[in-house]
Design a protein around this motif. Sequence first.
Motif, PDB file in Angstrom:
ATOM      1  N   UNK A  39      42.526  34.662  43.726  1.00 47.59           N
ATOM      2  CA  UNK A  39      43.265  36.388  43.818  1.00 47.59           C
ATOM      3  C   UNK A  39      43.229  37.029  42.402  1.00 47.59           C
ATOM      4  N   UNK A  40      42.691  36.230  41.139  1.00 47.78           N
ATOM      5  CA  UNK A  40      43.428  37.472  39.823  1.00 47.78           C
ATOM      6  C   UNK A  40      41.581  37.978  39.967  1.00 47.78           C
ATOM      7  N   UNK A  41      40.264  36.685  39.917  1.00 44.33           N
ATOM      8  CA  UNK A  41      39.269  37.510  39.572  1.00 44.33           C
ATOM      9  C   UNK A  41      38.731  38.721  40.759  1.00 44.33           C
ATOM     10  N   UNK A  42      39.513  39.096  41.702  1.00 44.72           N
ATOM     11  CA  UNK A  42      39.082  40.008  42.598  1.00 44.72           C
ATOM     12  C   UNK A  42      39.933  40.912  42.738  1.00 44.72           C
ATOM     13  N   UNK A  43      41.078  41.090  41.566  1.00 49.70           N
ATOM     14  CA  UNK A  43      42.134  41.759  41.228  1.00 49.70           C
ATOM     15  C   UNK A  43      42.099  42.620  39.849  1.00 49.70           C
ATOM     16  N   UNK A  44      41.216  41.887  39.427  1.00 51.94           N
ATOM     17  CA  UNK A  44      40.763  42.314  38.180  1.00 51.94           C
ATOM     18  C   UNK A  44      39.064  42.776  38.243  1.00 51.94           C
ATOM     19  N   UNK A  45      38.291  42.599  39.570  1.00 48.74           N
ATOM     20  CA  UNK A  45      36.658  43.533  39.802  1.00 48.74           C
ATOM     21  C   UNK A  45      37.802  44.905  40.074  1.00 48.74           C
ATOM     22  N   UNK A  46      39.385  44.797  41.406  1.00 49.62           N
ATOM     23  CA  UNK A  46      39.532  45.941  41.685  1.00 49.62           C
ATOM     24  C   UNK A  46      39.608  47.334  40.827  1.00 49.62           C
ATOM     25  N   UNK A  47      40.735  46.856  39.601  1.00 51.25           N
ATOM     26  CA  UNK A  47      41.303  47.491  38.880  1.00 51.25           C
ATOM     27  C   UNK A  47      40.081  48.050  37.989  1.00 51.25           C
ATOM     28  N   UNK A  48      39.444  47.281  37.429  1.00 51.62           N
ATOM     29  CA  UNK A  48      38.082  47.891  36.584  1.00 51.62           C
ATOM     30  C   UNK A  48      37.779  48.895  37.686  1.00 51.62           C
ATOM     31  N   UNK A  62      49.325  54.369  39.092  1.00 50.91           N
ATOM     32  CA  UNK A  62      49.512  53.625  39.228  1.00 50.91           C
ATOM     33  C   UNK A  62      50.185  52.784  40.712  1.00 50.91           C
ATOM     34  N   UNK A  63      49.772  53.393  41.372  1.00 50.55           N
ATOM     35  CA  UNK A  63      49.977  53.033  42.832  1.00 50.55           C
ATOM     36  C   UNK A  63      48.787  51.991  43.309  1.00 50.55           C
ATOM     37  N   UNK A  64      47.417  53.172  42.798  1.00 45.16           N
ATOM     38  CA  UNK A  64      46.369  51.634  43.476  1.00 45.16           C
ATOM     39  C   UNK A  64      46.628  51.159  42.812  1.00 45.16           C
ATOM     40  N   UNK A  99      49.148  48.617  44.005  1.00 46.24           N
ATOM     41  CA  UNK A  99      48.275  48.033  45.637  1.00 46.24           C
ATOM     42  C   UNK A  99      47.801  47.373  45.362  1.00 46.24           C
ATOM     43  N   UNK A 100      46.633  47.032  44.912  1.00 48.61           N
ATOM     44  CA  UNK A 100      45.404  46.509  44.729  1.00 48.61           C
ATOM     45  C   UNK A 100      46.027  45.123  44.103  1.00 48.61           C
ATOM     46  N   UNK A 101      46.963  44.938  43.693  1.00 50.14           N
ATOM     47  CA  UNK A 101      47.302  43.713  42.845  1.00 50.14           C
ATOM     48  C   UNK A 101      47.640  42.775  44.069  1.00 50.14           C
ATOM     49  N   UNK A 102      49.119  43.654  44.346  1.00 50.38           N
ATOM     50  CA  UNK A 102      50.020  43.419  45.772  1.00 50.38           C
ATOM     51  C   UNK A 102      49.253  42.934  46.920  1.00 50.38           C
ATOM     52  N   UNK A 103      48.481  43.283  47.414  1.00 53.81           N
ATOM     53  CA  UNK A 103      47.765  42.914  48.533  1.00 53.81           C
ATOM     54  C   UNK A 103      46.928  41.975  48.466  1.00 53.81           C
ATOM     55  N   UNK A 104      46.025  41.868  46.911  1.00 51.81           N
ATOM     56  CA  UNK A 104      45.652  40.571  47.313  1.00 51.81           C
ATOM     57  C   UNK A 104      46.117  39.469  47.121  1.00 51.81           C
ATOM     58  N   UNK A 105      47.092  39.529  46.255  1.00 53.34           N
ATOM     59  CA  UNK A 105      48.190  37.938  45.590  1.00 53.34           C
ATOM     60  C   UNK A 105      48.300  37.850  47.297  1.00 53.34           C
ATOM     61  N   UNK A 106      49.253  39.045  47.895  1.00 59.25           N
ATOM     62  CA  UNK A 106      49.743  38.243  48.844  1.00 59.25           C
ATOM     63  C   UNK A 106      49.066  37.972  50.266  1.00 59.25           C
ATOM     64  N   UNK A 107      47.442  38.798  49.762  1.00 56.36           N
ATOM     65  CA  UNK A 107      46.696  37.841  51.507  1.00 56.36           C
ATOM     66  C   UNK A 107      46.092  36.628  50.588  1.00 56.36           C
ATOM     67  N   UNK A 108      45.937  36.046  49.734  1.00 58.59           N
ATOM     68  CA  UNK A 108      46.029  34.892  48.932  1.00 58.59           C
ATOM     69  C   UNK A 108      46.736  33.904  49.695  1.00 58.59           C
ATOM     70  N   UNK A 109      47.935  34.467  49.223  1.00 53.59           N
ATOM     71  CA  UNK A 109      49.525  33.488  48.851  1.00 53.59           C
ATOM     72  C   UNK A 109      49.100  33.215  50.774  1.00 53.59           C
ATOM     73  N   UNK A 110      48.886  34.101  51.743  1.00 52.47           N
ATOM     74  CA  UNK A 110      49.165  33.609  53.025  1.00 52.47           C
ATOM     75  C   UNK A 110      48.456  33.137  53.008  1.00 52.47           C
ATOM     76  N   UNK A 111      47.389  31.820  52.803  1.00 51.46           N
ATOM     77  CA  UNK A 111      46.971  30.362  53.071  1.00 51.46           C
ATOM     78  C   UNK A 111      47.949  29.507  52.084  1.00 51.46           C
ATOM     79  N   UNK A 112      49.282  29.413  51.366  1.00 51.30           N
ATOM     80  CA  UNK A 112      49.380  28.820  51.190  1.00 51.30           C
ATOM     81  C   UNK A 112      50.961  27.810  52.114  1.00 51.30           C
ATOM     82  N   UNK A 113      51.235  26.390  52.463  1.00 55.85           N
ATOM     83  CA  UNK A 113      51.194  27.074  53.783  1.00 55.85           C
ATOM     84  C   UNK A 113      53.351  26.152  52.984  1.00 55.85           C
ATOM     85  N   UNK A 114      53.801  26.889  54.460  1.00 57.29           N
ATOM     86  CA  UNK A 114      55.619  26.555  54.272  1.00 57.29           C
ATOM     87  C   UNK A 114      56.047  25.778  53.636  1.00 57.29           C
TER      88      UNK A 114
END
Length: 210
Positions: free
Chosen positions: A111-120, A69-71, A74-89
């Motif tokens: 983000x989502x394709x990377x997340x799906x590969x990690x979860x796979x 569950x944590x993995x 964490x995989x979802x949150x980490x990738x989503x957070x990193x990609x969201x950092x490219x969105x300007x304020x």
Amino acid sequence: MWATVLVLLAAFVALSRVGIAEERAADWAAAAAALVGVLMLWRAVRENVVSTMEPVPRSRLARRVLALVVLTWFGNAMVSGLVAGFVPSIPPGRSPDHAVALAARLHTTVALPIILIIIYQIGRLSATWLAVRRPLRWLALISVGPALVAIALHPTAVAYSQDHGTLPVRSIAERFPMIVALTVLFYCALALGNLSRRESLSRKPLPDPL
């Protein structure tokens, strides 16, 4: 799993080209990918390899499920957070439409394709960690984890957005279709990874008793 990712990207691009707002296109693309994922999982289950059981104490099984569950979260949150950092304020007084569209585009196409590969890959790991009867039921429980965390943290996300001028957070009712689609996608990725690994393990030759 690659077919699901390709459908996700193709549907998002097609819907964006015909004039649908990118935030809505992301919802529909995730739903289309989830449908394909369910069909792929149904086909894989028909060719299912019976899970080999091992006597796992309940405490150890609980720790393994919690770790998965944590993995997954964490995989979802980490990738989503990193990609969201490219969105300007969003500057004060400016419309957030451009930032919202960019965030939806980056999350769906990057983000989502990377997340799906990690979860796979986490699903493949679960084939050895959850060597129990009916492991797909445990994977269903694991896949709900990110959705429950997102719902629990929604008030905090809304307050942070209002205080810091970040992307506006949609209400739970508006986000619910996407939450459901992502949960289904995560479950399909976990289950397909689990079944793939179990099939690979079943093909390994037995060790020579000599």
